[in-house]
Design a protein around this motif. Structure first.
Motif, PDB file in Angstrom:
ATOM      1  N   LEU A  23       0.848  -1.203   0.000  1.00  0.00           N
ATOM      2  CA  LEU A  23       0.000   0.000   0.000  1.00  0.00           C
ATOM      3  C   LEU A  23       0.880   1.250   0.000  1.00  0.00           C
ATOM      4  O   LEU A  23       0.642   2.203  -0.751  1.00  0.00           O
ATOM      5  N   ARG A  24       1.916   1.222   0.823  1.00  0.00           N
ATOM      6  CA  ARG A  24       2.849   2.356   0.885  1.00  0.00           C
ATOM      7  C   ARG A  24       3.504   2.587  -0.478  1.00  0.00           C
ATOM      8  O   ARG A  24       3.603   3.722  -0.955  1.00  0.00           O
ATOM      9  N   THR A  25       3.900   1.500  -1.125  1.00  0.00           N
ATOM     10  CA  THR A  25       4.512   1.624  -2.451  1.00  0.00           C
ATOM     11  C   THR A  25       3.505   2.175  -3.459  1.00  0.00           C
ATOM     12  O   THR A  25       3.819   3.066  -4.236  1.00  0.00           O
ATOM     13  N   ASN A  26       2.272   1.664  -3.405  1.00  0.00           N
ATOM     14  CA  ASN A  26       1.245   2.154  -4.333  1.00  0.00           C
ATOM     15  C   ASN A  26       1.006   3.645  -4.122  1.00  0.00           C
ATOM     16  O   ASN A  26       0.784   4.381  -5.088  1.00  0.00           O
ATOM     17  N   ASN A  54      -1.971   1.677  11.113  1.00  0.00           N
ATOM     18  CA  ASN A  54      -0.940   0.795  10.558  1.00  0.00           C
ATOM     19  C   ASN A  54      -0.239   1.417   9.355  1.00  0.00           C
ATOM     20  O   ASN A  54       0.968   1.263   9.181  1.00  0.00           O
ATOM     21  N   LEU A  55      -0.999   2.151   8.555  1.00  0.00           N
ATOM     22  CA  LEU A  55      -0.383   2.858   7.433  1.00  0.00           C
ATOM     23  C   LEU A  55       0.575   3.928   7.968  1.00  0.00           C
ATOM     24  O   LEU A  55       1.705   4.055   7.483  1.00  0.00           O
ATOM     25  N   ALA A  56       0.135   4.657   8.975  1.00  0.00           N
ATOM     26  CA  ALA A  56       1.012   5.673   9.581  1.00  0.00           C
ATOM     27  C   ALA A  56       2.281   5.010  10.110  1.00  0.00           C
ATOM     28  O   ALA A  56       3.391   5.536   9.951  1.00  0.00           O
ATOM     29  N   TYR A 217      -9.625 -14.856  11.604  1.00  0.00           N
ATOM     30  CA  TYR A 217      -8.478 -14.126  12.140  1.00  0.00           C
ATOM     31  C   TYR A 217      -7.298 -14.125  11.177  1.00  0.00           C
ATOM     32  O   TYR A 217      -6.293 -13.501  11.413  1.00  0.00           O
ATOM     33  N   ASN A 218      -7.464 -14.822  10.065  1.00  0.00           N
ATOM     34  CA  ASN A 218      -6.376 -14.816   9.089  1.00  0.00           C
ATOM     35  C   ASN A 218      -6.609 -13.814   7.966  1.00  0.00           C
ATOM     36  O   ASN A 218      -6.266 -14.048   6.823  1.00  0.00           O
ATOM     37  N   TYR A 219      -7.243 -12.693   8.313  1.00  0.00           N
ATOM     38  CA  TYR A 219      -7.525 -11.680   7.305  1.00  0.00           C
ATOM     39  C   TYR A 219      -6.244 -11.058   6.764  1.00  0.00           C
ATOM     40  O   TYR A 219      -5.243 -10.976   7.438  1.00  0.00           O
ATOM     41  N   TYR A 220      -6.353 -10.606   5.548  1.00  0.00           N
ATOM     42  CA  TYR A 220      -5.231  -9.909   4.932  1.00  0.00           C
ATOM     43  C   TYR A 220      -5.723  -8.603   4.351  1.00  0.00           C
ATOM     44  O   TYR A 220      -6.897  -8.453   4.061  1.00  0.00           O
ATOM     45  N   TYR A 221      -4.811  -7.712   4.164  1.00  0.00           N
ATOM     46  CA  TYR A 221      -5.158  -6.509   3.441  1.00  0.00           C
ATOM     47  C   TYR A 221      -4.872  -6.743   1.967  1.00  0.00           C
ATOM     48  O   TYR A 221      -4.035  -7.519   1.602  1.00  0.00           O
ATOM     49  N   ASN A 222      -5.563  -5.997   1.144  1.00  0.00           N
ATOM     50  CA  ASN A 222      -5.279  -6.054  -0.283  1.00  0.00           C
ATOM     51  C   ASN A 222      -5.659  -4.695  -0.850  1.00  0.00           C
ATOM     52  O   ASN A 222      -6.433  -3.975  -0.260  1.00  0.00           O
TER      53      ASN A 222
END
Ligand SMILES: Nc1ncnc2c1ncn2[C@@H]1O[C@H](COP(=O)(O)OP(=O)(O)O)[C@@H](O)[C@H]1O
Ligand SMILES: [Mg+2]
Length: 227
Positions: A23-26, A54-56, A217-222
């Motif tokens: 996300l940071r790279t995008n 988390n992004l911060a 609980y195994n969620y991921y970001y996308n």
């Protein structure tokens, strides 16, 4: 400077960290003029606050000077969830927007290196009016000079209008969408509302994606583009 300790900042697991790094790279590829970024969603509990902090954190870990603003004046979770400790009673955004304190009295240096924070402050009866006054614009303009990135956590746009008042002060907005719970129509409505404000929509984060039917609980970001 005021100091705030996040006593409960969990280490991110590998996949969360990887997703946030991409996300940071995008964001980098969105261009360098996107310094003030607002996160919103259709409904509550889709993950705006979690993703904002988390992004911060990943931006700060990358050496950027970051300030996180909790602009959810209605249902702030930051202080309780992360067990924030401060020496004095917290002065927050609502104090500032109502003209009670100066900017220097609401900026806290946190124990996360390179990350400062502005807390929401106590609940007020008129958050939309407060957020709509010229104080917010002035605050953001000044912070833009002092920080590399300003990350703003907001209430859901689908249920309250506060975010529509905040976003014209931002360089771009990211829509957080909880996977498999939000309808296409709801997202389109919120997208339309955002477009009406004229803000740049940087993209969307599909959050809590349950890959491989793993337990919740195994969620991921996308991330994917909203355009
Ligand atoms: N990627 C994720 N994986 C697992 N749980 C998440 C994730 N994002 C958010 N949550 C959880 O969902 C709940 C709501 O998140 P929160 O960030 O407070 O949402 P919002 O700010 O949109 O209301 C919290 O319990 C949070 O821990
Ligand atoms: Mg929130």
């Amino acid at each position: 400077m005021l100091k705030a300790t996040f006593e409960k900042v969990e280490d991110m697991d590998y996949s969360t960290r990887e997703a946030l790094n991409s996300l940071r790279t995008n964001l980098r590829f969105c261009g360098g003029d996107n310094k003030v970024i607002c996160l919103t969603s259709c409904r509550a509990c889709e993950g705006k606050s979690t993703t904002s902090i988390n992004l911060a954190r990943v931006l700060a870990a990358d050496g950027k000077r970051v300030i996180l603003i909790d602009a959810d004046l209605r249902k702030s979770v930051l202080v309780g969830r992360y067990h924030i400790k401060t020496e004095e009673e917290i002065s927050g955004l609502s104090h500032y927007l109502s003209g009670q304190v100066e900017k220097e009295e609401i900026i806290y240096e946190s124990n996360v290196k390179n990350m400062d924070v502005i807390f929401s402050g106590p609940l007020t009866p008129n958050p939309t009016e407060l957020l709509g006054n010229e104080y917010l614009q002035r605050l953001i303009t000044e912070l833009k000079e002092e920080y590399d990135m300003v990350i703003i956590d907001t209430p859901p746009l689908g249920t309250v209008i506060d975010t529509a008042v905040i976003v014209p002060n931002c360089d771009g907005v990211i829509l957080v969408i909880e996977s498999e719970t939000i309808s296409y129509k709801a997202v389109q409505n919120v997208k339309k509302q955002l477009m009406n404000t004229g803000v740049k929509i940087l993209g969307a984060i599909l959050n809590k994606v349950d890959y491989n039917n793993k337990p919740k609980y195994n969620y991921y970001y996308n991330q994917y583009s909203v355009k």
